[in-house]
Design a protein around this motif. Structure first.
Motif, PDB file in Angstrom:
ATOM      1  N   UNK A 273       0.844  -1.205   0.000  1.00  0.00           N
ATOM      2  CA  UNK A 273       0.000   0.000   0.000  1.00  0.00           C
ATOM      3  C   UNK A 273       0.875   1.250   0.000  1.00  0.00           C
ATOM      4  N   UNK A 274       0.475   2.231  -0.785  1.00  0.00           N
ATOM      5  CA  UNK A 274       1.113   3.544  -0.798  1.00  0.00           C
ATOM      6  C   UNK A 274       0.027   4.595  -0.587  1.00  0.00           C
ATOM      7  N   UNK A 275       0.259   5.490   0.364  1.00  0.00           N
ATOM      8  CA  UNK A 275      -0.673   6.587   0.612  1.00  0.00           C
ATOM      9  C   UNK A 275      -0.041   7.894   0.122  1.00  0.00           C
ATOM     10  N   UNK A 276      -0.767   8.624  -0.723  1.00  0.00           N
ATOM     11  CA  UNK A 276      -0.338   9.938  -1.185  1.00  0.00           C
ATOM     12  C   UNK A 276      -1.337  10.966  -0.677  1.00  0.00           C
ATOM     13  N   UNK A 277      -0.853  12.008  -0.039  1.00  0.00           N
ATOM     14  CA  UNK A 277      -1.759  13.041   0.470  1.00  0.00           C
ATOM     15  C   UNK A 277      -1.265  14.422   0.052  1.00  0.00           C
TER      16      UNK A 277
ATOM     17  N   UNK B 249       2.443  16.363  -8.238  1.00  0.00           N
ATOM     18  CA  UNK B 249       1.464  15.299  -7.957  1.00  0.00           C
ATOM     19  C   UNK B 249       1.207  14.450  -9.199  1.00  0.00           C
ATOM     20  N   UNK B 250       1.061  15.094 -10.340  1.00  0.00           N
ATOM     21  CA  UNK B 250       0.827  14.351 -11.583  1.00  0.00           C
ATOM     22  C   UNK B 250       1.991  13.403 -11.870  1.00  0.00           C
ATOM     23  N   UNK B 251       3.220  13.884 -11.697  1.00  0.00           N
ATOM     24  CA  UNK B 251       4.392  13.052 -11.971  1.00  0.00           C
ATOM     25  C   UNK B 251       4.544  11.934 -10.937  1.00  0.00           C
ATOM     26  N   UNK B 252       4.241  12.229  -9.679  1.00  0.00           N
ATOM     27  CA  UNK B 252       4.322  11.199  -8.639  1.00  0.00           C
ATOM     28  C   UNK B 252       3.299  10.092  -8.880  1.00  0.00           C
ATOM     29  N   UNK B 253       2.075  10.462  -9.190  1.00  0.00           N
ATOM     30  CA  UNK B 253       1.028   9.458  -9.428  1.00  0.00           C
ATOM     31  C   UNK B 253       1.391   8.601 -10.644  1.00  0.00           C
ATOM     32  N   UNK B 254       1.929   9.235 -11.683  1.00  0.00           N
ATOM     33  CA  UNK B 254       2.348   8.489 -12.869  1.00  0.00           C
ATOM     34  C   UNK B 254       3.474   7.507 -12.514  1.00  0.00           C
ATOM     35  N   UNK B 255       4.435   7.970 -11.717  1.00  0.00           N
ATOM     36  CA  UNK B 255       5.556   7.100 -11.328  1.00  0.00           C
ATOM     37  C   UNK B 255       5.063   5.927 -10.488  1.00  0.00           C
TER      38      UNK B 255
ATOM     39  N   UNK C 174       3.049  17.813  -0.333  1.00  0.00           N
ATOM     40  CA  UNK C 174       2.662  16.447  -0.677  1.00  0.00           C
ATOM     41  C   UNK C 174       3.427  15.480   0.213  1.00  0.00           C
ATOM     42  N   UNK C 175       2.755  14.413   0.650  1.00  0.00           N
ATOM     43  CA  UNK C 175       3.396  13.411   1.494  1.00  0.00           C
ATOM     44  C   UNK C 175       3.091  12.020   0.954  1.00  0.00           C
ATOM     45  N   UNK C 176       4.115  11.191   0.855  1.00  0.00           N
ATOM     46  CA  UNK C 176       3.969   9.786   0.472  1.00  0.00           C
ATOM     47  C   UNK C 176       4.349   8.931   1.670  1.00  0.00           C
TER      48      UNK C 176
ATOM     49  N   UNK D  37       3.305  24.244  -8.651  1.00  0.00           N
ATOM     50  CA  UNK D  37       4.348  23.237  -8.423  1.00  0.00           C
ATOM     51  C   UNK D  37       3.748  21.959  -7.856  1.00  0.00           C
ATOM     52  N   UNK D  38       2.805  22.116  -6.928  1.00  0.00           N
ATOM     53  CA  UNK D  38       2.180  20.937  -6.310  1.00  0.00           C
ATOM     54  C   UNK D  38       1.418  20.105  -7.332  1.00  0.00           C
TER      55      UNK D  38
END
Length: 228
Positions: free
Chosen positions: A111-115, A182-188, A134-136, A177-178
């Motif tokens: 599980x990964x949580x992104x907030x 966020x878009x790049x993190x979710x894609x990764x 943003x926090x993962x 910037x956020x």
């Protein structure tokens, strides 16, 4: 799909379709959105239900799929059973009384949580985003290592959390910037084999001139257990 409906459940906002809420006509939600029960609205016009907002994510996912999917480390089954009893969703009550394993014995769920946390000014028009971060959070250290190596230009710090989890926090940064990060993190994350399990939004007021809005995304993927 039908017209979207937004619910405020204990301070957590959920948006779904009317057909999803009416999936089980004999349930409380089925009766509520059939007009048999009186409804309450919050200050923004959303339907308000004074129940556990965090656990409602599992109620709503069951309404969407007719399948009960819980994290392997889920520890609030008794509380969820009370919520299912309140909403009178008989198939969910049966699943909770006779749980079946989500995966074979040699498979578990990562599980990964992104907030995303945004502080908004109450007095600007249009509403201005003052600060964001943003926090993962995850136990999958290889994923965090990959993020650390691939997102080097962003200010971030790492900290250990409970249950052997580790968090990366990016920011503070401005709104644009956020969004880009966020878009790049979710894609990764999704390229590593994770899929989005659910999303939720939480609104709260901390100061007289600020509102805080938290968006949460939960990603999951199956993985094979490694023998010691």
């Amino acid at each position: 799909m039908t017209t979207p409906v937004t619910l405020n459940v204990g301070g957590h906002l959920y948006t779904t379709s009317l057909s999803t809420l009416q999936r089980y006509p004999d349930s409380m939600l089925g009766a509520m959105f059939r007009g048999d029960f009186p409804t309450t609205r919050d200050s923004r016009g959303n339907y308000f239900i004074d129940r556990d907002g965090t656990l409602f994510r599992y109620i709503l996912n069951f309404l969407r799929t007719s399948e009960l999917t819980l994290p392997l480390d889920f520890t609030e089954t008794d509380l969820l059973r009370k919520e299912a009893d309140f909403y009178q969703i008989e198939p969910l009550i049966q699943c909770l009384n006779d749980p079946k394993p989500l995966y074979p014995p040699d498979i578990f769920e990562q599980v990964v949580e992104l907030s995303s946390t945004r502080k908004l000014s109450k007095y600007s028009n249009p509403v201005a985003v003052i600060i964001t971060q943003l926090t993962i959070t995850t136990k999958v250290h290889a994923l965090l290592e990959g993020i650390s190596n691939n997102f080097t230009k962003w200010n971030k710090h790492m900290m250990d959390t409970r249950d052997c989890q580790v968090s990366f926090t990016f920011g503070p940064c401005d709104y644009h910037q956020e969004v880009s990060l966020r878009v790049h993190l979710m894609d990764y994350i999704m390229k590593q084999g994770f899929t989005i399990r659910n999303t939720r939004v939480h609104h709260m007021s901390e100061r007289a001139n600020e509102n805080t809005v938290e968006h949460h995304w939960t990603f999951c993927r199956p993985a094979h257990k490694v023998e010691d």
